[in-house]
Design an enzyme around this catalytic site. Sequence first.
Site, PDB file in Angstrom:
ATOM      1  N   CYS A  50      -1.798  -1.536  -3.325  1.00  0.00           N
ATOM      2  CA  CYS A  50      -0.783  -2.809  -3.510  1.00  0.00           C
ATOM      3  C   CYS A  50      -2.392  -3.748  -3.450  1.00  0.00           C
ATOM      4  CB  CYS A  50       0.207  -2.921  -2.161  1.00  0.00           C
ATOM      5  SG  CYS A  50      -0.985  -3.737  -0.600  1.00  0.00           S
ATOM      6  N   ARG A  51      -1.222  -5.299  -3.519  1.00  0.00           N
ATOM      7  CA  ARG A  51      -2.764  -6.565  -4.067  1.00  0.00           C
ATOM      8  C   ARG A  51      -3.407  -6.764  -2.401  1.00  0.00           C
ATOM      9  NH1 ARG A  51      -3.263 -11.710  -2.098  1.00  0.00           N
ATOM     10  NH2 ARG A  51      -3.841 -13.238  -2.492  1.00  0.00           N
TER      11      ARG A  51
END
Length: 117
Positions: A84-85
């Site tokens: 993800c981020r």
Amino acid sequence: MLTCLLAALGLTTTCGKQNYKTTDVHGFAELIADTNVVVLDVRTAAEFAEGHIQGAVLIDQGKSDFMQKAEATLPKDKTIAIYCRSGRRSANAAGRLADAGYRCVSLKGGIIAWQEK
């Protein structure tokens, strides 16, 4: 106690027990070089459009149909390499998928760490 509270809020998997693996950028790069590994981006479509790891499948873990889409898309006979981020959402997704019988590896530091390397 804190782990259990986070689990109750859906921010982690089980109390004190992690049912998936995590790896750093180097380990993740080695892992996704294997054609038997599916790369899963669990960010939003807008984040994905800003840049993603080549070949990644997008399934937003924040949507209510995340598990339904994952089970319809992801093979259980392959390892799922998740990012993800920053690593928080991928850890959540990895725990949920592992509970459903998937072999998961989450990228520590997310795409931020990936892009820094």
